[in-house]
Scaffold this motif. Sequence first.
Motif, PDB file in Angstrom:
ATOM      1  N   PHE A  70       0.874  -1.180   0.000  1.00 50.66           N
ATOM      2  CA  PHE A  70       0.000   0.000   0.000  1.00 50.66           C
ATOM      3  C   PHE A  70       0.896   1.209   0.000  1.00 50.66           C
ATOM      4  CE2 PHE A  70      -2.809  -3.030   2.374  1.00 50.66           C
ATOM      5  CZ  PHE A  70      -3.777  -3.144   1.399  1.00 50.66           C
ATOM      6  N   LEU A  76       4.027   1.108   2.158  1.00 51.24           N
ATOM      7  CA  LEU A  76       3.943   0.070   3.182  1.00 51.24           C
ATOM      8  C   LEU A  76       3.809  -1.309   2.553  1.00 51.24           C
ATOM      9  CD1 LEU A  76       3.169  -0.445   6.386  1.00 51.24           C
ATOM     10  CD2 LEU A  76       0.916  -0.768   5.366  1.00 51.24           C
ATOM     11  N   ALA A 134       2.446  -4.561   3.104  1.00 49.87           N
ATOM     12  CA  ALA A 134       1.502  -5.156   4.054  1.00 49.87           C
ATOM     13  C   ALA A 134       1.668  -6.666   4.122  1.00 49.87           C
ATOM     14  CB  ALA A 134       0.069  -4.798   3.673  1.00 49.87           C
ATOM     15  N   PRO A 194       0.213 -10.594  15.147  1.00 46.45           N
ATOM     16  CA  PRO A 194      -0.207  -9.378  15.847  1.00 46.45           C
ATOM     17  C   PRO A 194      -1.089  -8.510  14.947  1.00 46.45           C
ATOM     18  CG  PRO A 194       2.191  -9.624  15.908  1.00 46.45           C
ATOM     19  CD  PRO A 194       1.672 -10.657  14.985  1.00 46.45           C
ATOM     20  N   ASN A 195      -1.740  -7.559  15.587  1.00 44.59           N
ATOM     21  CA  ASN A 195      -2.558  -6.601  14.871  1.00 44.59           C
ATOM     22  C   ASN A 195      -1.764  -5.902  13.762  1.00 44.59           C
ATOM     23  OD1 ASN A 195      -5.112  -5.764  14.755  1.00 44.59           O
ATOM     24  ND2 ASN A 195      -5.024  -4.448  16.566  1.00 44.59           N
ATOM     25  N   GLY A 196      -2.327  -5.817  12.599  1.00 40.18           N
ATOM     26  CA  GLY A 196      -1.645  -5.122  11.507  1.00 40.18           C
ATOM     27  C   GLY A 196      -0.610  -5.979  10.796  1.00 40.18           C
ATOM     28  N   ALA A 197      -0.603  -7.292  11.091  1.00 38.93           N
ATOM     29  CA  ALA A 197       0.405  -8.166  10.491  1.00 38.93           C
ATOM     30  C   ALA A 197       0.137  -8.412   9.012  1.00 38.93           C
ATOM     31  CB  ALA A 197       0.443  -9.498  11.247  1.00 38.93           C
ATOM     32  N   GLY A 198      -1.107  -8.237   8.591  1.00 39.27           N
ATOM     33  CA  GLY A 198      -1.415  -8.445   7.184  1.00 39.27           C
ATOM     34  C   GLY A 198      -2.359  -9.608   6.933  1.00 39.27           C
ATOM     35  N   LYS A 199      -3.001 -10.090   7.995  1.00 45.81           N
ATOM     36  CA  LYS A 199      -3.867 -11.265   7.851  1.00 45.81           C
ATOM     37  C   LYS A 199      -5.084 -10.950   6.984  1.00 45.81           C
ATOM     38  CE  LYS A 199      -4.430 -11.427  12.357  1.00 45.81           C
ATOM     39  NZ  LYS A 199      -3.650 -10.272  12.822  1.00 45.81           N
ATOM     40  N   THR A 200      -5.750  -9.845   7.311  1.00 43.84           N
ATOM     41  CA  THR A 200      -6.933  -9.482   6.520  1.00 43.84           C
ATOM     42  C   THR A 200      -6.554  -9.168   5.085  1.00 43.84           C
ATOM     43  OG1 THR A 200      -8.068  -8.654   8.482  1.00 43.84           O
ATOM     44  CG2 THR A 200      -8.847  -7.839   6.363  1.00 43.84           C
ATOM     45  N   THR A 201      -5.411  -8.529   4.929  1.00 48.46           N
ATOM     46  CA  THR A 201      -4.939  -8.226   3.580  1.00 48.46           C
ATOM     47  C   THR A 201      -4.735  -9.506   2.777  1.00 48.46           C
ATOM     48  OG1 THR A 201      -3.849  -6.260   4.442  1.00 48.46           O
ATOM     49  CG2 THR A 201      -3.149  -7.028   2.285  1.00 48.46           C
ATOM     50  N   GLN A 238     -14.015  -9.541   9.094  1.00 44.38           N
ATOM     51  CA  GLN A 238     -13.651  -9.063  10.422  1.00 44.38           C
ATOM     52  C   GLN A 238     -14.621  -7.960  10.852  1.00 44.38           C
ATOM     53  OE1 GLN A 238      -9.627  -7.691  10.699  1.00 44.38           O
ATOM     54  NE2 GLN A 238      -9.747  -7.295  12.872  1.00 44.38           N
TER      55      GLN A 238
HETATM   56  N1  LIG Z   1      -6.541  -0.371   2.058  1.00 42.94           N
HETATM   57  C1  LIG Z   1      -5.404  -0.130   2.740  1.00 42.94           C
HETATM   58  N2  LIG Z   1      -4.661   0.955   2.433  1.00 42.94           N
HETATM   59  C2  LIG Z   1      -3.511   1.198   3.097  1.00 42.94           C
HETATM   60  N3  LIG Z   1      -3.024   0.431   4.079  1.00 42.94           N
HETATM   61  C3  LIG Z   1      -3.730  -0.665   4.439  1.00 42.94           C
HETATM   62  C4  LIG Z   1      -4.958  -0.986   3.794  1.00 42.94           C
HETATM   63  N4  LIG Z   1      -5.443  -2.122   4.353  1.00 42.94           N
HETATM   64  C5  LIG Z   1      -4.564  -2.476   5.311  1.00 42.94           C
HETATM   65  N5  LIG Z   1      -3.527  -1.610   5.371  1.00 42.94           N
HETATM   66  C6  LIG Z   1      -2.364  -1.714   6.255  1.00 42.94           C
HETATM   67  O1  LIG Z   1      -1.764  -2.976   6.014  1.00 42.94           O
HETATM   68  C7  LIG Z   1      -1.330  -3.542   7.212  1.00 42.94           C
HETATM   69  C8  LIG Z   1      -1.967  -4.874   7.377  1.00 42.94           C
HETATM   70  O2  LIG Z   1      -3.321  -4.719   7.734  1.00 42.94           O
HETATM   71  P1  LIG Z   1      -4.304  -5.932   7.977  1.00 42.94           P
HETATM   72  O3  LIG Z   1      -4.177  -6.892   6.875  1.00 42.94           O
HETATM   73  O4  LIG Z   1      -5.660  -5.376   8.216  1.00 42.94           O
HETATM   74  O5  LIG Z   1      -3.754  -6.568   9.322  1.00 42.94           O
HETATM   75  P2  LIG Z   1      -4.386  -7.647  10.285  1.00 42.94           P
HETATM   76  O6  LIG Z   1      -5.651  -8.139   9.654  1.00 42.94           O
HETATM   77  O7  LIG Z   1      -3.348  -8.679  10.400  1.00 42.94           O
HETATM   78  O8  LIG Z   1      -4.658  -6.968  11.574  1.00 42.94           O
HETATM   79  C9  LIG Z   1      -1.659  -2.552   8.295  1.00 42.94           C
HETATM   80  O9  LIG Z   1      -0.524  -1.787   8.555  1.00 42.94           O
HETATM   81  C10 LIG Z   1      -2.738  -1.709   7.713  1.00 42.94           C
HETATM   82  O10 LIG Z   1      -2.690  -0.409   8.235  1.00 42.94           O
END
Ligand SMILES: Nc1ncnc2c1ncn2[C@@H]1O[C@H](COP(=O)(O)OP(=O)(O)O)[C@@H](O)[C@H]1O
Lengths: 645, 265
Positions: B13, B16, B18, B37-44, B85
Motif C-alpha cells: 500500500f 507500506l 503489508a 499481531p494486529n496489523g500483520a497483514g492477515k486481513t490483507t 472481520q
Molecule cells: N486499504 C489499505 N490501504 C492502506 N493500508 C492498508 C490498507 N489495508 C490495510 N492496510 C495496512 O496494512 C497492514 C496490514 O493490515 P491488515 O491486513 O488489516 O492486518 P491484520 O488483519 O493482520 O490486523 C496494516 O498496517 C494496515 O494499516
Amino acid sequence: MTGPVGILLRTILLGVVTGSVYALASTGLVLTYKASGVLNFGYGAVAMFTAFVHWQLAAGWGLPVWLSAMIVVLVVAPLLGLLLDTHLFSRIQSQPMVIAVIATVGLTVLLQGIVFLVWGAESHRVPSMFPRAAVPLPGGAAIGADQVAIFVVAAGAAGLLAAMFRFTRLGVSFRAVVDNRPVAGLMGIDTGRVSGVAWALGTSFAALTGILLTPETLLDPNFLPFLVISNVLGAAIVGYLRSLPLAYAGGLLVGILQSIIIQYGRPQGFLVNLKDAVPFLIVVGAVLAAPKALRLAGLGASFVVRTREVAGAASPRARAPVATAVFGGLALVPLLAAGSPSWVISVTRGMVMGIVFLSLVILTGYSGQISLGHTAFMGISAFTAAHLAADLGVPVGIAAVAGALAAVPAGAAIGAIAVRLHGLFLALMTLGLAYVAQTMFFDNTSISRGLSGFPLPRPPGTSGDRPFFYIVLLALAAAALLASNLRTGRTGRVLAAMRDSETASRALGINVFKYKVVIFALSALMAGAGAILASMQTGTIGQRDFYPFLSLFLVTIAVVGGIFHVGGAIVSGMLFGLYPQVFGNVEIMGRLQYLLFGMGATLALARNPEGLFGELRRAGVALLAATARRRRPRAGPVPVAGGRE
Amino acid sequence: MNALEAREITVRFGGLVAVSDATVEVPATGFTGLIGPNGAGKTTLFNVVGGFLAPERGRVLLGGRDVTRTAPAGRAKLGLGRTFQRLELFGRMSVFDNLLVAAEAGASRLGLAADLLNLPVRRSEERRCARIALDMLDSLDLGWARDRRASDLPVGTARILELGRALCRNPSMLLLDEPSSGLDSAETEVLAGLLRRINAERGVSILLVEHDMDLVMDVCRDIYVLDFGRMIARGAPAQVKADPAVRAAYLGEEDDAAPAAPAGS
Ligand SMILES: Nc1ncnc2c1ncn2[C@@H]1O[C@H](COP(=O)(O)OP(=O)(O)O)[C@@H](O)[C@H]1O
Ligand SMILES: [Mg+2]
C-alpha cells in the motif's frame, strides 16, 4: 483593426473574467461541502434567488446598485445560509447522502417556487454596478471596464477567504474542519458553528455570483440556476470537491474553455452546443479518471437509504387485494368522470408519470442507486419513437416499443459505469449526462425539430381519450406487476443485498456488474416507455420536454410520493397528474406547485423517508385494525394486514 | 490436493509492504490457523485470496486451479466462502433473507426473465432455496431471529449469521476473519463447537484468522504466523507456541510475551 493575437488575448481574458465568477461560486460550493458534508445541488437556485432580491432592491425600489449588492451579499445571503443550515441541513447531516442530495434538489424546486410566486416566471435585466468604458489591450483588441471590475471583485472575494483562513482564529478551526471534519470534532472544534459560518459564506458567494453574472446573462428563474450549477459542478469536480484552490482553478478552466468555443466555434452550431456541455464533459471525464479508492468511496458518501423497514415488504396476501382495488378504481375513472373529460386526461397523465416514477422506485428504492439524469433516457426513447414513426413510416405501436428499447443500451451503459462509481459521483455523472444529452442532442434541431416539437400520434384506434386511458392503464399495470415481481423475487433480494453490502454480495458469487446493468437498463426502459406515452398523450415532443430540470423535479416528487414502493410511484404519478386538475383554476396554487413539492421533499424527508405512501398505508392499516376490533371486540390482538413490524 | 494455496504473495500500500512473500497451503479438510499481531497483514492476505485485492506478486490457487486473475464472484463459484472481520451483513434485510439470498446465489437455476415474469419455475426454485435457508436457520439455532432485521442483531448472533450465510453457498473452502471478535467467552465456546461441527459434518476446509489463542490452539492442527507481512513460523500449536520468533513478535502486544492468551484485536 484587431489582429488574431488581439482576439485570442481578448478571448482568454473574457474567459478568465467569467471563469473567475464560476471560480468564486465553485469555491463557495466546495467550502460548504467540506465543512458541512452537504453538496448543494441547489447552489444555482440560491444564486438565482438572491439575484432576484438584488433586482427587487435595485431595479424595483430604486436603491443604488452597489448598496443593494452590499445588502444582499453581506446581510441577506448570510442570513439565508444560516437559516438553511440550522433548519434543514444540520438536521439531515446524519442521514445518508442520497437524502441530502435529494434535499438540495428539493431546495432548488423550493426556491424556484418562491421566485415564481413572488416575482413570476419572466426574466429580467439586472443593472450592472460597473462602468462600461472600453479598456484597450495589446494587439488592438479591447475589453470592457466592467469586465475588469468583475474579475477584481470575484478574485478579491476569494482572496479575502484565503486571508481569513490564514490569519484568523476562526480560519484555523475552519481549516481543521475542512481538512477532516470527524477529526476536528474530536479535537473539540465546534463543527456546528463552522458549518453555520460555511453556509453563510457559501451563500454569500452564491449571491455575489448571481449579482456579477446577471448583468451579462438575463436573470431568468428557469435558466440561471442551471447555468450556475452546471458550470460550478464542472469547476468543483476538478479538485474532486476536496481542494479549494483547485476548485478555483476549475472555474477558470471552465470559463476559458467556453470563451474559446464561443469565439472560434461560432459558425458551427454543434460546437456552440458543446459550450454548454463543457462543464459536464469535465465532470464525466474527471469522474471516470478519478483514483479508484476515491471512486469507490463515492467521495465518502454512504448511499444507502435508511428506513425502518425490512426489505421483505408486505405479504403477498395483503398486496393483492389492495392492488386490485387501486387498479379497479382507476379502471372506473372514465365511467365515473364521463361528464368531465379533463379528469380522464389528468388521471391518464398521472398514470403515465406513474410509470416514470416506477423507474425511479426500482432504481433508488430497491437498489439504492441514484439517477439525476432520467430525462436523458426519456428523451432518447421519445425522439427515437418519433423519428421512426415520422421519418421511416414505422407503425406507431412498433415505433413505441422500439423507442422504449432504445433507452436500454443507454441505461445499461450507465449501469456499467455505476459499477465503478458510488455516491455523489453517480449523482454528478447522471446529472452531467442529462445535460450532455440536452445540449448536444435534444437542442440539436435536426434531432428534436425545435421547440414547437414534432408529432407522435397515438396507436390506431386509441386516438380518443378513453381508449388511450385504457392503454395507459394496461401499461401501468404491467409496469407495476414487473416492479412488484422484481421486488419480491430473487432479483429484488440480490439488489437489496448489493445495496447493503457490495463486498459481501461479491463474496457470495453475485455478479454485481450484471445486476447493476440490469437494473439501470430496466429503469431506463420504464422511463422511456413512460416518456413515449406522455408524448403520445400531448401528441408532440418538443426540444425542451426533457430538460434536465425535469429529472430533479421527478426525483423530488418521487420522494414525496414514496420512493420505496410500487404504491408510492402511483401516488407520485397522481400528485403530478392531478395537481393541475385540482388547482388549475387557482392561479396561486399553480405557482405554489414547485414550492409545495420542494418543501414536501426537503422538510418531510428527514422525518418520513417513505413519503405520502407510507402515511397512507399506516392510516389504512390503522383503519383496518380499528374495524376488525369493532367487529370482534373480544378477539384479542388483531393480526395487522401486511404486518411486518 | 490442497484446497487453497497462496504462493509468495506480496501486497504493497504505497510505501507500506503489508504482505511480503507469504505462502499458505491449506489442505482439503480440517482447520488451518493464521495468526499474528494486529496489523500483520492477515486481513490483507484474505482479501488477496478472496480476489478483493490484486497482489503485486504471487499466485492464488483454489483446488489446484490458478484464480489469481479471477474476480471475487468467480472464486465464490469455485467454492470459496468467507466472513469479514468487520461484519458485512445485509443490514436492512431479514435474517432469513440474508440466508436465502446466499442460498440462491449458490443453488438457484432461476433465470432473470423467469424471475421478473414470475413464471411457475420461480416458485419451485424459491421453495428449494428457502429449504436450504430454513435448514441453516435450524442448524444454527437462529429460528427465533428469522424475521429480525440483520442490523438489529447482537454481535454474537450477527457473527453466527454471517457464518451461516457463507455456508448457505455450500463452500468447500471457508475463510473466517476473526469470527470470535466481539464475543464473550461463553459465546466463543459456542462458536468453537459450531465450527467443529461444521468442519466435521460438511467436510469444509477452514482457514481461521483468530486473536483468541485458546480457540486457535484448540481447533487447528497447523498454524501459520504472520508478522509485519512476513510468514515467520508454521507448525503444530505446541511448536508455534514455543517458537522464539513468534514469542518475540507478540512481545509488546502482550504482558507475558506469548500467544498463550488473547492477543487483542
Ligand atoms: N486499504 C489499505 N490501504 C492502506 N493500508 C492498508 C490498507 N489495508 C490495510 N492496510 C495496512 O496494512 C497492514 C496490514 O493490515 P491488515 O491486513 O488489516 O492486518 P491484520 O488483519 O493482520 O490486523 C496494516 O498496517 C494496515 O494499516
Ligand atoms: Mg484483520
